[in-house]
Write a protein that holds these residues in place. Sequence first.
Motif, PDB file in Angstrom:
ATOM      1  N   TYR A  29       0.845  -1.207   0.000  1.00  0.00           N
ATOM      2  CA  TYR A  29       0.000   0.000   0.000  1.00  0.00           C
ATOM      3  C   TYR A  29       0.877   1.252   0.000  1.00  0.00           C
TER       4      TYR A  29
ATOM      5  N   ARG B 150       2.504   9.544  -5.816  1.00  0.00           N
ATOM      6  CA  ARG B 150       3.212  10.822  -5.687  1.00  0.00           C
ATOM      7  C   ARG B 150       4.176  11.044  -6.842  1.00  0.00           C
TER       8      ARG B 150
ATOM      9  N   ARG C 116       0.510  22.179  -1.498  1.00  0.00           N
ATOM     10  CA  ARG C 116       0.094  21.214  -0.476  1.00  0.00           C
ATOM     11  C   ARG C 116      -1.087  21.667   0.401  1.00  0.00           C
TER      12      ARG C 116
ATOM     13  N   LEU D 141      -8.543  15.114  -1.144  1.00  0.00           N
ATOM     14  CA  LEU D 141      -8.063  13.947  -0.390  1.00  0.00           C
ATOM     15  C   LEU D 141      -8.714  12.668  -0.900  1.00  0.00           C
ATOM     16  N   THR D 142      -9.988  12.746  -1.247  1.00  0.00           N
ATOM     17  CA  THR D 142     -10.652  11.577  -1.829  1.00  0.00           C
ATOM     18  C   THR D 142     -10.022  11.228  -3.174  1.00  0.00           C
TER      19      THR D 142
ATOM     20  N   SER E 272      -6.785   9.473  -2.571  1.00  0.00           N
ATOM     21  CA  SER E 272      -7.020   8.090  -2.150  1.00  0.00           C
ATOM     22  C   SER E 272      -7.430   7.217  -3.339  1.00  0.00           C
ATOM     23  N   HIS E 273      -8.117   7.822  -4.303  1.00  0.00           N
ATOM     24  CA  HIS E 273      -8.543   7.110  -5.509  1.00  0.00           C
ATOM     25  C   HIS E 273      -7.322   6.665  -6.336  1.00  0.00           C
TER      26      HIS E 273
ATOM     27  N   ILE F 258      -4.283   6.245  -5.254  1.00  0.00           N
ATOM     28  CA  ILE F 258      -3.599   5.208  -4.487  1.00  0.00           C
ATOM     29  C   ILE F 258      -4.294   3.859  -4.688  1.00  0.00           C
TER      30      ILE F 258
ATOM     31  N   GLU G 272     -15.746  -4.069   4.056  1.00  0.00           N
ATOM     32  CA  GLU G 272     -15.337  -3.169   5.150  1.00  0.00           C
ATOM     33  C   GLU G 272     -13.817  -2.945   5.156  1.00  0.00           C
TER      34      GLU G 272
ATOM     35  N   LEU H 275      -9.125   0.653   3.640  1.00  0.00           N
ATOM     36  CA  LEU H 275      -8.092   1.034   2.665  1.00  0.00           C
ATOM     37  C   LEU H 275      -8.355   2.440   2.128  1.00  0.00           C
ATOM     38  N   SER H 276      -9.610   2.731   1.841  1.00  0.00           N
ATOM     39  CA  SER H 276      -9.962   4.036   1.271  1.00  0.00           C
ATOM     40  C   SER H 276      -9.667   5.151   2.269  1.00  0.00           C
ATOM     41  N   ARG H 277     -10.004   4.909   3.540  1.00  0.00           N
ATOM     42  CA  ARG H 277      -9.758   5.950   4.554  1.00  0.00           C
ATOM     43  C   ARG H 277      -8.274   6.129   4.807  1.00  0.00           C
ATOM     44  N   ARG H 278      -7.526   5.039   4.770  1.00  0.00           N
ATOM     45  CA  ARG H 278      -6.081   5.136   4.972  1.00  0.00           C
ATOM     46  C   ARG H 278      -5.435   5.992   3.882  1.00  0.00           C
ATOM     47  N   GLY H 279      -5.945   5.892   2.660  1.00  0.00           N
ATOM     48  CA  GLY H 279      -5.422   6.729   1.585  1.00  0.00           C
ATOM     49  C   GLY H 279      -5.555   8.208   1.919  1.00  0.00           C
ATOM     50  N   VAL H 280      -6.649   8.552   2.573  1.00  0.00           N
ATOM     51  CA  VAL H 280      -6.839   9.937   3.009  1.00  0.00           C
ATOM     52  C   VAL H 280      -5.886  10.282   4.148  1.00  0.00           C
TER      53      VAL H 280
ATOM     54  N   TYR I 140      -3.007   8.959   5.046  1.00  0.00           N
ATOM     55  CA  TYR I 140      -1.596   9.062   4.671  1.00  0.00           C
ATOM     56  C   TYR I 140      -1.312  10.441   4.064  1.00  0.00           C
ATOM     57  N   THR I 141      -2.298  10.969   3.357  1.00  0.00           N
ATOM     58  CA  THR I 141      -2.104  12.257   2.694  1.00  0.00           C
ATOM     59  C   THR I 141      -2.279  13.413   3.681  1.00  0.00           C
ATOM     60  N   GLN I 142      -3.225  13.281   4.578  1.00  0.00           N
ATOM     61  CA  GLN I 142      -3.460  14.307   5.603  1.00  0.00           C
ATOM     62  C   GLN I 142      -3.532  13.607   6.964  1.00  0.00           C
ATOM     63  N   PRO I 143      -2.393  13.465   7.667  1.00  0.00           N
ATOM     64  CA  PRO I 143      -2.384  12.694   8.919  1.00  0.00           C
ATOM     65  C   PRO I 143      -2.978  13.452  10.107  1.00  0.00           C
TER      66      PRO I 143
ATOM     67  N   ALA J 194     -16.569   8.996  -2.616  1.00  0.00           N
ATOM     68  CA  ALA J 194     -16.096   8.075  -1.569  1.00  0.00           C
ATOM     69  C   ALA J 194     -16.480   6.640  -1.915  1.00  0.00           C
TER      70      ALA J 194
ATOM     71  N   VAL K 249     -14.132   5.203  -4.600  1.00  0.00           N
ATOM     72  CA  VAL K 249     -12.832   4.729  -4.109  1.00  0.00           C
ATOM     73  C   VAL K 249     -13.000   3.375  -3.414  1.00  0.00           C
ATOM     74  N   ILE K 250     -14.043   3.243  -2.633  1.00  0.00           N
ATOM     75  CA  ILE K 250     -14.317   1.957  -1.979  1.00  0.00           C
ATOM     76  C   ILE K 250     -14.491   0.860  -3.032  1.00  0.00           C
TER      77      ILE K 250
ATOM     78  N   ASN L  22     -11.107  -0.256  -4.336  1.00  0.00           N
ATOM     79  CA  ASN L  22     -10.418  -1.092  -3.357  1.00  0.00           C
ATOM     80  C   ASN L  22     -11.124  -2.437  -3.170  1.00  0.00           C
TER      81      ASN L  22
END
Lengths: 76, 76, 76, 76, 76, 76
Positions: free
Chosen positions: D18, D26, D43, D53-54, D57-58, D60, F19, F24-29, F31-34, F56, F59-60, F63
Motif C-alpha cells: 500500500y 506521488r 500542499r 483527499l478523496t 485516495s482514488h 492510491i 469493510e 483502505l480508502s480511509r487510509r489513503g486519506v 496518509y495524505t493528511q495525517p 467516496a 474509491v471503496i 479497493n
Amino acid sequence: MSDIWLTSLITDTPQQGYELAITLSRRGVKYTQPDMDVLKKLRPEYANSADALTAASHVIAVNFQTVAAANNYWRG
Amino acid sequence: MSDIWLTSLITDTPQQGYELAITLSRRGVKYTQPDMDVLKKLRPEYANSADALTAASHVIAVNFQTVAAANNYWRG
Amino acid sequence: MSDIWLTSLITDTPQQGYELAITLSRRGVKYTQPDMDVLKKLRPEYANSADALTAASHVIAVNFQTVAAANNYWRG
Amino acid sequence: MSDIWLTSLITDTPQQGYELAITLSRRGVKYTQPDMDVLKKLRPEYANSADALTAASHVIAVNFQTVAAANNYWRG
Amino acid sequence: MSDIWLTSLITDTPQQGYELAITLSRRGVKYTQPDMDVLKKLRPEYANSADALTAASHVIAVNFQTVAAANNYWRG
Amino acid sequence: MSDIWLTSLITDTPQQGYELAITLSRRGVKYTQPDMDVLKKLRPEYANSADALTAASHVIAVNFQTVAAANNYWRG
C-alpha cells in the motif's frame, strides 16, 4: 425494476458488446433516477457539455471492459 | 447506429491498439451526442482545457486496457 | 499521427514501465489536441493546480496497470 | 528523472504494498510538476480539501490494484 | 454496521448481479454517511443532476466489474 | 506511518472484505493528511455533499475490486 433487461453479457460481435456497454451505462442512470420526465429534462444539459460527454464515454469504457472480458474479447 | 465500425479488437501493433482505444473513446461520445454540429461546436471548449484533455486521456487509458488485454499485450 | 511512437509494451524495469505509462498518458492528450502551442499555453494552468496534478497521476496509474500486466509485473 | 526509484513491485507485506502505491501516486505528480517549491505551495490547497483527499485516495487505490496483483495478493 | 447485508457475490443472472452492484454502490455511501435523514435530504440534489447521475452509474460500473468476475460472467 | 494496520487482504466474508475496502480508502486519506483535527473539520463538508459521497463510494469500489480478487471472490 421488475422488467427483465439483462439476460446475458455474451454478444456476437465487439460492436454489439460496445452497445451493450452503453445499455449498462444508461441503466445505471435509470436505476438511480427512474423518472423518465426528469431524465428527458436533463438531456440537453449533458448532451451539450464536453465534460459530461467525456464522463459518459468513461462509464461506457468501464462497462465495455466487463462485456469484453465476458466475451473473451471475441478472439474467435 | 446502423453503420459497422467495430469488427475486432485485434490489432497488429500496440500503437494501432492505442489508436483503436481512441476510436472507442470517441464513439462513446458520438453515441451519446450523435449530432456532429453540436460536437464540432463543443470542440474548442474541451481542446483548450487542460482538465478536459486529461479526462479524454483517462478514457483512452481505460479503453486501451481492454484492447491491450484482447491482444494479450502484443507479447508476440 | 503518422509517426511511430509505440512498438512494444515490454520494458526492462518497472521504472521504465512507469515512464512508458507517462508517455501513454501524454499521447492521449496530444491525439486530442495536436497543436503544441496550445498545449504549452495550457501547461502553467495544470502544472500549478493540485487537482490537475492528481488527475494526471490518475491517468498514469491506469496506464501503468496496463504496462505492468503486459510485463507480468516484472516478476522475473 | 535520472534517479532510480522503482526497481520492483514486490513487497513483503500488504501494508508495504500500500505504501508503495502511495509512492507511485506521488511520483505521478512529481513527473508532471518536478519543481518541489511549487508542490510545497500546492500542499495546503489539497491537504485541506475533502474532494482532493478523496481523489488522492482514488489514485492510491488504482496503484494498489497493480501492486497487489504483482504480489499475487500476498496469499502466501 | 452491525447488520449482515452481503453474504455472497454470486447471483443467478447478470441482471441480479447488476442490481447487487447497485447495492454495493449505495452501501459505500451509507457507510460514509449513515444518517438516513441527511441522505434523503441530499437525494433531490443528485437525482436531478446529470453529472451526479453519470457519477452514480460510474460507481455501479466499477462494482459490476467485481460482481461479473465473481460470477465468471455467467458464462453458463 | 509506523503502526501496523494491514497484514492481510484475506477476509472470511464478502462483507468483511467490503469493510476492509473502506479501511483502505480511509487510509489513503490519512496518509495524505495525517492531522486528525483537519480531517474532523473536513468531515461535515463531504458527508453532506452528494458528489463527495459518490466519490467516496467510488474509491471503496476500486479497493473492493482488489480485496475481492485477493479472496478469489469468496467462491468457497
